[in-house]
Design a protein around this motif. Sequence first.
Motif, mmCIF file in Angstrom:
data_model
loop_
_atom_site.group_PDB
_atom_site.id
_atom_site.type_symbol
_atom_site.label_atom_id
_atom_site.label_comp_id
_atom_site.label_asym_id
_atom_site.label_seq_id
_atom_site.Cartn_x
_atom_site.Cartn_y
_atom_site.Cartn_z
ATOM 1 N N LYS A 62 -2.998 60.017 83.069
ATOM 2 C CA LYS A 62 -2.341 58.970 83.867
ATOM 3 C C LYS A 62 -2.674 59.100 85.360
ATOM 4 C CE LYS A 62 1.392 58.474 80.563
ATOM 5 N NZ LYS A 62 2.807 58.575 80.287
ATOM 6 N N LYS A 64 -3.414 61.704 87.045
ATOM 7 C CA LYS A 64 -3.152 63.032 87.607
ATOM 8 C C LYS A 64 -4.160 64.025 87.042
ATOM 9 C CE LYS A 64 1.751 62.339 88.402
ATOM 10 N NZ LYS A 64 3.106 62.835 88.172
ATOM 11 N N THR A 65 -4.668 64.867 87.918
ATOM 12 C CA THR A 65 -5.667 65.862 87.527
ATOM 13 C C THR A 65 -5.049 67.248 87.557
ATOM 14 O OG1 THR A 65 -7.407 64.494 88.491
ATOM 15 C CG2 THR A 65 -7.943 66.785 88.074
ATOM 16 N N ARG A 66 -5.339 68.021 86.514
ATOM 17 C CA ARG A 66 -4.863 69.407 86.461
ATOM 18 C C ARG A 66 -6.033 70.291 86.049
ATOM 19 N NH1 ARG A 66 0.564 71.918 83.893
ATOM 20 N NH2 ARG A 66 0.076 74.042 84.428
#
Length: 81
Positions: A62, A64-66
């Motif tokens: 969505k 967001k990068t992790r």
Amino acid sequence: MLVRFREKEDHDIFYEKEYPDILLILEMVKQKASMSLFFDSEGDELVMGRFYDCEYVIEINKGKTRESLVVILDCYDKRFK
């Protein structure tokens, strides 16, 4: 950075921890260092083995990068209750 640990033969993550600096972990993987993780004071739950390899993972969900590091261990003893 989040560091996740799994066994070479099993793709399930058995431990994960947030580390402020992963350079030492990367060096241990490079050197194929031995390690022991004790999950209880009696030694009934433990993982013993050698650092084998690692994978750098980027998850996008969505927008967001992790980022995380998956450390693969070549285990010679693994005991869980």
